[in-house]
Design a protein around this motif. Structure first.
Motif, mmCIF file in Angstrom:
data_model
loop_
_atom_site.group_PDB
_atom_site.id
_atom_site.type_symbol
_atom_site.label_atom_id
_atom_site.label_comp_id
_atom_site.label_asym_id
_atom_site.label_seq_id
_atom_site.Cartn_x
_atom_site.Cartn_y
_atom_site.Cartn_z
ATOM 1 N N THR D 79 -13.419 -42.360 -41.274
ATOM 2 C CA THR D 79 -12.057 -41.815 -41.196
ATOM 3 C C THR D 79 -11.110 -42.894 -40.719
ATOM 4 N N GLU D 80 -9.930 -42.846 -41.310
ATOM 5 C CA GLU D 80 -8.885 -43.780 -40.890
ATOM 6 C C GLU D 80 -8.250 -43.230 -39.613
ATOM 7 N N LEU D 81 -8.416 -43.956 -38.530
ATOM 8 C CA LEU D 81 -7.992 -43.420 -37.229
ATOM 9 C C LEU D 81 -6.500 -43.191 -37.140
ATOM 10 N N SER D 82 -5.738 -44.076 -37.755
ATOM 11 C CA SER D 82 -4.287 -43.962 -37.578
ATOM 12 C C SER D 82 -3.746 -42.706 -38.249
ATOM 13 N N ARG D 83 -4.546 -42.104 -39.137
ATOM 14 C CA ARG D 83 -4.031 -40.907 -39.800
ATOM 15 C C ARG D 83 -4.351 -39.625 -39.045
ATOM 16 N N LEU D 84 -5.195 -39.741 -38.050
ATOM 17 C CA LEU D 84 -5.569 -38.531 -37.306
ATOM 18 C C LEU D 84 -4.423 -38.079 -36.397
ATOM 19 N N ASP D 85 -4.401 -36.788 -36.160
ATOM 20 C CA ASP D 85 -3.383 -36.330 -35.218
ATOM 21 C C ASP D 85 -3.869 -36.546 -33.783
ATOM 22 N N ALA D 86 -2.974 -36.298 -32.842
ATOM 23 C CA ALA D 86 -3.251 -36.635 -31.445
ATOM 24 C C ALA D 86 -4.502 -35.922 -30.941
ATOM 25 N N GLU D 87 -4.670 -34.670 -31.302
ATOM 26 C CA GLU D 87 -5.787 -33.898 -30.774
ATOM 27 C C GLU D 87 -7.114 -34.428 -31.325
ATOM 28 N N ALA D 88 -7.122 -34.740 -32.590
ATOM 29 C CA ALA D 88 -8.351 -35.268 -33.179
ATOM 30 C C ALA D 88 -8.707 -36.604 -32.539
ATOM 31 N N ARG D 89 -7.699 -37.378 -32.316
ATOM 32 C CA ARG D 89 -7.888 -38.677 -31.687
ATOM 33 C C ARG D 89 -8.454 -38.506 -30.272
ATOM 34 N N ARG D 90 -7.892 -37.526 -29.563
ATOM 35 C CA ARG D 90 -8.344 -37.281 -28.200
ATOM 36 C C ARG D 90 -9.817 -36.924 -28.191
ATOM 37 N N ARG D 91 -10.216 -36.133 -29.191
ATOM 38 C CA ARG D 91 -11.610 -35.703 -29.181
ATOM 39 C C ARG D 91 -12.561 -36.856 -29.447
ATOM 40 N N ILE D 92 -12.048 -37.861 -30.127
ATOM 41 C CA ILE D 92 -12.911 -39.035 -30.368
ATOM 42 C C ILE D 92 -13.007 -39.878 -29.093
ATOM 43 N N ASN D 93 -11.855 -40.067 -28.452
ATOM 44 C CA ASN D 93 -11.845 -40.903 -27.249
ATOM 45 C C ASN D 93 -12.738 -40.314 -26.164
ATOM 46 N N GLY D 94 -13.559 -41.172 -25.617
ATOM 47 C CA GLY D 94 -14.367 -40.718 -24.495
ATOM 48 C C GLY D 94 -15.684 -40.112 -24.939
ATOM 49 N N ARG D 95 -15.648 -39.378 -26.044
ATOM 50 C CA ARG D 95 -16.892 -38.756 -26.501
ATOM 51 C C ARG D 95 -17.568 -39.638 -27.540
ATOM 52 N N ARG D 96 -16.822 -40.090 -28.547
ATOM 53 C CA ARG D 96 -17.433 -40.874 -29.613
ATOM 54 C C ARG D 96 -17.161 -42.363 -29.454
ATOM 55 N N ILE D 97 -15.986 -42.680 -28.964
ATOM 56 C CA ILE D 97 -15.721 -44.089 -28.636
ATOM 57 C C ILE D 97 -15.336 -44.131 -27.163
ATOM 58 N N ALA D 98 -15.988 -44.970 -26.431
ATOM 59 C CA ALA D 98 -15.637 -45.052 -25.021
ATOM 60 C C ALA D 98 -15.332 -46.488 -24.666
ATOM 61 N N MET D 99 -14.620 -46.647 -23.587
ATOM 62 C CA MET D 99 -14.191 -48.001 -23.251
ATOM 63 C C MET D 99 -14.397 -48.282 -21.767
ATOM 64 N N ILE D 100 -14.868 -49.498 -21.515
ATOM 65 C CA ILE D 100 -14.915 -49.980 -20.132
ATOM 66 C C ILE D 100 -13.795 -50.993 -20.006
ATOM 67 N N PHE D 101 -12.883 -50.745 -19.076
ATOM 68 C CA PHE D 101 -11.714 -51.623 -19.006
ATOM 69 C C PHE D 101 -12.024 -52.893 -18.248
#
Ligand SMILES: Nc1ncnc2c1ncn2[C@@H]1O[C@H](COP(=O)(O)OP(=O)(O)OP(=O)(O)O)[C@@H](O)[C@H]1O
Ligand SMILES: Nc1ncnc2c1ncn2[C@@H]1O[C@H](COP(=O)(O)OP(=O)(O)OP(=O)(O)O)[C@@H](O)[C@H]1O
Ligand SMILES: [Mg+2]
Ligand SMILES: [Mg+2]
Lengths: 304, 307, 478, 560
Positions: D79-101
């Motif tokens: 999926t092209e991330l930039s086309r997702l809406d905010a909620e879909a993006r939120r669901r990916i963050n943290g669960r499917r893609i996570a980041m260590i700052f």
């Protein structure tokens, strides 16, 4: 923590005593109550008799000593005007004010946090602009203006609400509305401002990276970090409400402590002035201690 | 250390004034507010000279003249007050006293309250406690009583009026500043400044104050309205501005009895107060954006790269 | 709210309900003639005393009056009304153990009361009291069970209503079954208070209340419900004759002539009457023929320049001392008058003070460094006789007086001692002199009050409304 | 082995600008890369080359504006991330893609306990709540090596050491076993043994769940031990990409080659070492029995617990000497540093600087002391006032101590200092938030140098710098030491660096000094077993492990 509370309490008691002393001596600089209490055409002898009857002819220090002596027996003096114990008068009025103050400050803080936070979430948006302008308009409108126009419109015009007085829940609506306006306007601006800085913090990014919901980011993370000034300002506004909302009390016939205090000051009913100040000051000192404790609760980095 | 190699290309930075003006132009609302305030200040400076006479001329036979009638002179466009004096002229003339008193009171309470709050928040010495309890005492002291006491001991004067107003508004600045400092002083950059040898004064003024100031300014912008309105209540006691001098607050109070019959008497000065507050707030929000490097881009002309 | 219950909105909360304070407007409007009754009442039209609890009175000698009391009257607590009760009430008033406002009407008179028999009392005074029956209208008779040494909030009298509640929000009066007179139509009256005139008017308009006294002129917009009445108040400016340049008669006259009286009257409504003296018509001693000062700025200027030519410093700053909230539009009136005086070249400066501060200028002893000053005041004589006015203002011992003229003092003393026709004539002469020769004040207007009466009630206000609202006189329109 | 045609994340032509009044700053310039399931992609690159920005774009963390994604696509699992809406993006963050700052100190919310912040990950994705989550949270904390996790879950971020906070960040990121883990310098604040433990943890996770790992690092050894593939970035551009072994052993691009050659050479260290040549015999600083107890009170009303972070520490620093402090993460190194700077009061002990006890100084004495001793904080971002631009940050010592430099020289001197630490003079007008992690660290160093001190306490001062810049900075520090007789207390986890730079080394563990001695002796013959384990815990290159060769060091040039 407990030692802190103890220390604060003892400081506060000292301050209240200082305050009362100050009030005692300073009020006595503001003129002679006998001239105000007796009819304008009372004779000089009548006024002298009045002063003697009420101990006003004694030297001020002597009066103060008497006052302290009475205080030790929890006698706060007689109201010159009301023929009753001054403390009884104050304690009768205070709950009425407190009721209004609690409802008004809770309501305005809650609403302001909601509106301010949403405005800060989208600075410059239509919502932000409308919220700002509306809340500021409310905050800068003279309260008597809002109150009277409100009565003219809602009680006389459309006859939805009672004009004034106490009793049913409908009697609460307009006083609360008037009391809420200024705190609401001020708090919306404070919330908005502090939230804007908080929203730019790295931990907001971290929360976004965790996938935290937007509402939770706004209200859980950004808001929680900007609550210190908000709580302070809300506390200050609460203080001014606890001191009495004179305009609302007098226009709506709400028998609160604000009007009581003003009347007592204008009429130089010293015992009532002292008692009302004692009551409200106690409430204010307690409130401020509570707020300081709240700081430590809100921000773990603050320790006393 | 390494030798200093002086470079001689001080790129002529555009003056800060020019930059600020550019920022102002980017925020339409702020620009409008600035223009509006400038107008008010101009009115305050030249108003008495322009319409001073008209503002105090009695017209007992045209009491409460309704607004928007063109039959009378232009100064009567907004109607006339309870003595038949033109409201428009009085608004213009009253601006000077109103803005002067409010600015003096708000500014001095912010300055004194803010400074005391910074000290109370940063220091943990005895005077910190003293300042706080002092604030509590001021908060519990009814402003009316204070006004009476000042009136009886110091006598009526505008300075004393300003002092009373400033004192009663001071605790909110004191407590807010202190609350913010409590958190800010735990920040790392404060430690860093301390480790560099910065004096407490410097830390407080250079590092902490700029972060506290925006909140204080926000409060003060709204306080402007509060002060204008409470000023008239204290004048009522005989402290400060006395007829024939007047302020917008006094004009509003004057119309209090006429809200149902001649709404314009209280409405126009009320509107003027509201617009002033609104403009000050918009400007303070703008200033907050300018002062915050992380927000400043909102006011910049962002030039995107070609794509 | 039942059919026979009414609700009255007062402008101010009564601080207490001490029957000895009924001359205070908000106490009197509740208690007077409702809960407690006086010995006599004043007829608003003639100013003469009429029987109430006293039925007859005779002057035995110049310092003694004998008074017969009404029979068959009971107090609301069941005690008997008799001579002892009257003695108790008068002693309670004059005893000095409580602070009694009504006593002020007696001036410095010393009274001794004795019960002659069960229904007769004798009142002796140290000085002749030709108008004692008039004075008795402020003697509220209370039950002998009332505390004698402290002011009370639970008055018990003989009136048609008894007090049932006094809270910070309301006073409730209920009809008293054992009343001696005619049973009133109203069974219960509830009093509340709102300072804002427009709110009070609105409350009657919406039916939340039935009656409110003293609404502002601008709120009296409905001729169906709003009634104007000449109240007993006279507004004026006192001229401090002791202070130059006000000690010069020409300056004082000029002050009177410089005011656009017709214009100024706009502030107080169409019904207000221009005043030429300090008492309203109907008061014994009022001179109907006396002309008020006209508006003649030219003459004023002329007088001033004459005075200036004689070396009077007419350009000295004169302080005009006003009192905030003294009467509606009071501050505006002061502003307007100041402007008019300035227009004829007087250097008048306005200061508006709060009551306590203003009182220092009103009453003796005056502040030492007061300078030339004019004082805004309002005089309320609703007691029917000029004796409550003239000595205070014009006798050198008068509490408000800035005059010190022994000849005038003697004239006043003579008038006070006179009775009948003589009395009225001497008072008229004094008012004449005050207006034309002394000019120690600037009488302004006899004021008008407005009362809004809801459509349920059949009642009209009169000159006494400022001191009492007898519920018994109120009829209900069904 | 890996399905190259179907990568889990594919980034194509990513270009990111930062906008302001001036010309846009191009942070990332046409960068394309991809990562497969189960694969580890290591991003190497110069400090400030756009590594953090490009990975943040994947998480949608760049605020636009002022950021501006000029071009590029970001395909996640088809999926092209930039086309997702905010909620879909939120669901990916943290669960499917996570980041260590990169900067763990700033990225934790100061007002919530760490436990709560980790729990939040679960709650936000509806992955349970209540007791069970709490158990998982403590378990996570234990797995990342936080001692006594049951007790410490309720502590707040500021009560943890730098390395501990970094590990909390890691626990947060791996909580939901994401498909992709973006780790931006995940081990900079960790000592080698904890680092090994964390790297093992990540590897386990990869094995277990097929997680793809994108790892940004400066540490070539870590890179070697983790990387399947490596990409190298320089100045916003991607300059080299290839299999891990290839890139590291056979670099093609000039920058990569420079990078690898800049590593402190082991044997060569003997000759080209940056250690002091002449150490004075004058003792500059003597620390005696320093002890620090922290009060831990988690709730406002909870009783007091104390924790001994520094336990009877004594040491000496001579003029012109570099004292290296290494040790376990959380062993009290930063606490010692803060006390030396008189930022925290010690519970007991003395520190004598130039004959005077630091803890008893006041007034002018303290002022003079603070001029002579400077610190580079472990958290460079936090240590800079966000309202001040770089120019005022660096010139602050001159404002405080008026005699250092006359005012008209300030501007030039700032430019000079910036260049010395590898930044550009035009950066002087920027604000701290507009820099990369490494750039901020260099600003902090420049500031410390500005006041011309006698002693600099460097707390992880070079941890976020790539090897080439690191070398440049170390050279600079060494040069100053030689020329001006500066002394350093150099706290670090980077063993090659201390070996290269420090004259003497202290090893700390659990608040105590466990070993102290001359650098060479220490490295050659460690006595304490903790030191021995530290020296052993060197990551070995992945390809060697895979080839199941014997544990041979990745490069003979880095002997340990
Ligand atoms: N908000 C911003 N405004 C302007 N420029 C920025 C901003 N954020 C980052 N930059 C610039 O973008 C470039 C890339 O930054 P980035 O953080 O990606 O570097 P990095 O490769 O992670 O470096 P490091 O290894 O030092 O962390 C840097 O030159 C930095 O100065
Ligand atoms: N304010 C504080 N309150 C309570 N405990 C603290 C506080 N600061 C630090 N600690 C604890 O003290 C110990 C030492 O912390 P310190 O920051 O000195 O470690 P460090 O050696 O610098 O570790 P790192 O290498 O991870 O930065 C840690 O276990 C930490 O949890
Ligand atoms: Mg980075
Ligand atoms: Mg550390």
């Amino acid at each position: 923590m407990f030692s802190y509370i103890g220390r604060r309490a003892s400081h506060s008691i000292l301050s209240v005593i200082g305050l009362l002393t100050l009030v005692f001596f300073l009020t006595r600089l503001t003129g002679d109550p006998s001239a105000l209490y007796l009819p304008l055409d009372a004779t000089v002898e009548a006024r002298a008799a009045f002063a003697k009857l009420n101990g006003l002819d004694q030297p001020v220090f002597w009066q103060f000593a008497e006052y302290l002596k009475d205080l030790l027996q929890l006698d706060f003096g007689q109201s010159l005007r009301q023929n009753r114990s001054a403390m009884e008068v104050a304690l009768q009025a205070f709950p009425e004010t407190l009721k209004l103050a609690i409802v008004a400050i809770t309501l305005s803080t809650a609403l302001a946090i909601l509106v301010g936070a949403l405005a800060a979430a989208r600075p410059g948006s239509l919502f932000d602009r409308i919220a700002s302008v509306a809340s500021l308009a409310g905050a800068s409108a003279p309260d008597f203006w809002v109150a009277i126009v409100g009565i003219l419109v809602f009680a006389v015009g459309v006859e939805l609400l009672p004009t004034s007085g106490t009793g049913s829940w409908a009697h609460w609506i307009m006083p609360i509305f008037v009391l809420t306006l200024r705190p609401f306007g001020l708090l919306v601006q404070v919330v908005r401002g502090t939230m804007l800085s908080a929203l730019a913090s790295p931990y907001i990014k971290a929360a976004r990276a965790k996938g935290v919901r937007r509402t939770k980011i706004i209200f859980g993370h950004a808001l929680r970090n900007s609550l210190l000034p908000v709580v302070t300002v809300a506390g200050d506004l609460a203080t001014s409400l606890v001191n009495g909302a004179v305009v609302v009390e007098s226009i709506f016939g709400w028998p609160g402590i604000g009007k009581l205090m003003i009347d007592a000051i204008i009429q130089r009913d010293f015992a009532v002035v002292q008692s009302t100040i004692l009551v409200t000051a106690t409430a204010i000192f307690i409130l401020n201690i509570a707020i300081d404790l709240l700081y430590a609760f809100l921000d773990p980095r603050i320790r006393y | 250390m390494t030798s200093i190699t002086p470079k001689t290309n001080p790129t002529a930075a555009p003056g800060t004034g020019r930059i600020l003006f550019a920022y102002l132009k980017r925020d339409r609302l702020a620009l409008a507010a600035a223009i509006f305030l400038t107008l008010f200040v101009l009115a305050a400076s030249f108003g008495p000279w322009l319409v001073g006479d008209a503002a105090s001329r009695l017209g007992l036979r045209q009491r409460n003249l309704a607004p928007f009638s063109l039959e009378h002179a232009w100064v009567y466009f907004l109607g006339a007050d309870t003595l038949g004096r033109p409201i428009l002229a009085r608004l213009i003339v009253g601006a000077q006293n109103t803005l002067g008193i409010a600015a003096a009171a708000v500014f001095s309470s912010m300055l004194v309250g803010g400074a005391l709050g910074l000290v109370a928040g940063y220091s943990e010495r005895w005077y910190s406690h003293l300042i706080q309890r002092f604030a509590d005492v001021v908060m519990s002291f009814p402003s009316l009583l204070l006004a009476l006491i000042v009136l009886y001991t110091l006598g009526p004067s505008i300075t004393n009026l300003v002092i009373v107003l400033a004192i009663t508004r001071m605790p909110i600045y004191l407590r807010t500043a202190r609350a913010e400092v409590l958190e800010l002083r735990e920040r790392m950059f404060v430690s860093a400044a301390r480790s560099m040898g910065a004096s407490p004064a410097r830390i407080v003024l250079r590092h902490i104050a700029p972060l506290v100031l925006p909140t204080l300014v926000t409060i003060s912008a709204i306080d402007f309205a509060t002060v204008i309105l409470s000023e008239s209540a204290l004048s009522f006691l005989g402290l400060g501005i006395q007829p024939p001098d007047f302020t917008w607050g006094a004009m509003v109070a004057n119309g209090r009895g006429y809200l149902s019959t001649a709404w314009w008497i209280a409405f126009w000065p009320g509107l003027a107060i509201m617009l002033t507050t609104l403009s000050l707030n918009i400007l303070s929000n703008w200033a907050r954006t300018v002062a915050d490097p992380q927000q400043r881009w909102r006011l910049q002309t962002l030039r995107k790269a070609a794509r | 709210q039942g059919a026979q219950e009414i609700r009255v909105v007062l402008p101010e909360q009564p601080a207490n309900l001490e029957p000895c304070g009924t001359i205070i407007t908000n106490v009197g409007q509740i208690l007077s003639q409702n809960v407690v009754e006086p010995l006599t009442v004043i007829d608003p039209k003639t100013g003469q005393p009429q029987p109430k609890l006293a039925t007859e009175w005779t002057q035995v000698d110049p310092t003694t009056w004998r008074i017969k009391l009404r029979e068959g009257v009971k107090f609301q607590d069941g005690s008997e009304f008799n001579a002892q009760a009257v003695v108790f009430s008068i002693n309670r008033m004059t005893g000095g153990t409580i602070t009694c406002s009504n006593i002020a009407k007696f001036g410095d008179a010393k009274l001794t009361v004795t019960a002659v028999d069960d229904l007769t009392v004798e009142i002796k005074s140290d000085k002749p009291q030709p108008i004692l029956p008039t004075l008795l209208s402020v003697v509220m008779v209370v039950s002998p069970k009332t505390a004698a040494d402290k002011a009370v909030n639970d008055p018990v009298g003989t009136g048609p209503f008894k007090l049932s509640t006094f809270s910070p929000q309301t006073v409730v009066l209920d009809a008293f079954d054992g009343y001696w007179g005619k049973k009133p139509e109203i069974t219960r009256a509830t009093y509340v208070w709102r300072p804002e005139s427009s709110i009070r008017a609105a409350m009657v308009e919406t039916g939340e209340a039935d009656l409110t006294p003293s609404i502002a002129i601008q709120d009296a917009s409905n001729p169906e419900t709003d009634f104007a009445y000449l109240n007993s108040e006279t507004t004026a400016i006192r001229i401090d004759t002791a202070q130059p340049p006000l000690d010069d008669l020409r300056v004082r006259k000029a002050l009177n002539l410089a005011i656009d009286w017709e214009g100024l009257a706009q502030l107080f409504g169409d019904d207000v009457k221009r005043a030429s003296q300090m008492v309203v018509p109907g008061i014994n001693g009022h001179d109907d023929a006396l002309e008020a000062w006209p508006y003649d700025p030219e003459e004023a200027k002329k007088l001033l320049s004459e005075a200036a030519a004689d070396g009077v410093a007419v350009d000295t700053e004169i302080k005009l001392i006003g009192r905030n909230g003294i009467y509606p539009n009071g501050a505006e009136a002061m502003e307007a008058m100041m402007t008019m005086w300035q227009a004829v070249g007087l250097n008048v400066k306005l200061t508006m003070l709060d009551v306590a501060d203003w009182l220092r200028y009103l009453q003796k002893p005056f502040p030492a460094e007061r300078g030339a000053n004019l004082l805004q005041m309002m005089h309320d004589n609703n007691k029917g006789d000029a004796a409550f006015t003239i000595p205070i203002f014009y006798r050198s011992s008068g509490n408000y007086s800035t005059l010190a003229d022994p000849a005038l003092d003697r004239e006043i003393d003579a008038a006070l001692a006179a009775t009948g026709e003589d009395r009225a004539k001497s008072f008229k002469a004094l008012f004449d002199k005050a207006r034309k020769e002394v000019v120690a004040d600037i009488p302004m207007f006899h004021m008008i009050g407005y009362t809004r009466v809801g459509p349920r009630l059949d009642w009209k206000p009169d000159i006494t409304t400022n001191s009492e609202i007898p519920l018994a006189n109120i009829r209900l329109n069904d | 082995m890996k399905n190259v045609s179907n990568p889990i994340l594919r980034i194509e032509g990513l270009t990111v600008d930062f906008l302001s009044d001036g010309a846009p700053v191009r942070a990332v310039d046409n960068v394309s890369f991809h990562v497969d399931r189960g694969e580890t992609l290591v991003i190497l690159g110069e400090s400030g080359s756009g590594k953090s920005v490009s990975t943040s774009t994947v998480m949608d963390l760049i605020d636009c504006p002022p950021g501006d994604i000029v071009a590029g696509s970001c395909l996640f699992d088809g999926t092209e991330l930039s086309r997702l809406d905010a909620e879909a993006r939120r669901r990916i963050n943290g669960r499917r893609i996570a980041m260590i700052f990169q900067d763990p100190l700033a990225y934790l919310n100061p007002v919530y306990s760490v436990g709560r912040q980790i729990e939040e990950v679960f709650e936000s994705h509806g992955a349970g709540s209540g007791k069970e989550v709490r158990a998982q949270v403590t378990d996570l904390l234990r797995r990342v090596g936080i001692p006594d996790p049951e007790r410490r879950v309720d502590d707040y971020p500021h009560q943890f050491s730098g390395g501990q906070r970094q590990r909390i960040m890691i626990a947060m990121a791996i909580a939901l076993k994401p498909d992709i883990l973006i780790a931006d310098e995940p081990t900079t604040a960790l000592d080698v043994s904890v680092q090994a433990q964390i790297l093992d943890l990540l590897r386990d996770l990869q094995r277990e769940t097929g997680m793809a790992l994108i790892m940004i690092t400066h540490d070539l050894e870590v890179a070697a031990s983790m990387a399947d593939r490596i990409i190298v970035m320089n100045a916003g551009k991607l300059v080299e990409a290839g299999q891990g072994r290839e890139v590291l052993t056979n670099p093609r691009h000039a920058y990569t080659r420079r990078l690898i050659s800049a590593l402190p050479h082991g044997d060569a260290a003997e000759t080209s070492s940056r250690r002091a040549t002449s150490i004075g015999c004058e003792t500059l600083l003597r620390v005696e029995h320093l002890t620090k107890d922290y009060v831990l009170a988690s709730g406002a009303f909870a009783g007091k617990r104390t924790f001994r972070a520094v336990d009877d520490v004594s040491f000496e620093v001579k003029k012109g000497e570099t004292l290296g402090i290494v040790g376990e993460s959380g062993s009290g190194k930063s606490s010692v540093a803060r006390m030396l700077l008189r930022l925290n009061e010690p519970s007991s002990g003395k520190a004598i600087y130039a004959g005077e006890n630091i803890f008893e100084m006041s007034g002018m004495g303290l002022m003079a002391f603070r001029r002579k001793v400077q610190m580079v904080f472990q958290d460079p971002f936090g240590s800079m006032n966000p309202r001040m631009n770089v120019c005022s940050i660096i010139s602050e010592p001159w404002v405080i101590h008026r005699d250092i430099l006359p005012k008209h020289h300030w501007k030039d001197r700032v430019a000079e200092l910036l260049e010395l630490v590898g930044l550009k003079p035009e950066h002087a007008e920027r604000y701290p938030h507009q820099f990369s992690g490494g750039q901020r660290q260099r600003i902090a160093i420049a500031r410390a140098l500005a006041s011309e001190p006698q002693l600099i306490v460097c707390d992880e001062a070079v941890s976020a710098l790539d090897v080439s810049i690191q070398a440049q900075v170390i050279d600079l520090l060494a040069d100053l030491r030689t020329r001006l007789g500066l002394s350093y207390v150099f706290i670090t986890h980077d063993l090659p660096i201390v070996r290269h730079f420090a004259d003497r080394i202290l090893v700390m563990k659990q608040g105590k000094i466990v070993e102290e001695g001359d650098t060479e002796t220490m490295f050659k013959a460690p006595r304490h077993e903790y030191t021995q384990s530290l020296l052993k815990a060197v990551p070995k290159p992945k390809w060697l492990a895979r080839d199941e060769e014997k544990c041979v060091r990745f490069s003979a040039r880095i002997p340990r």
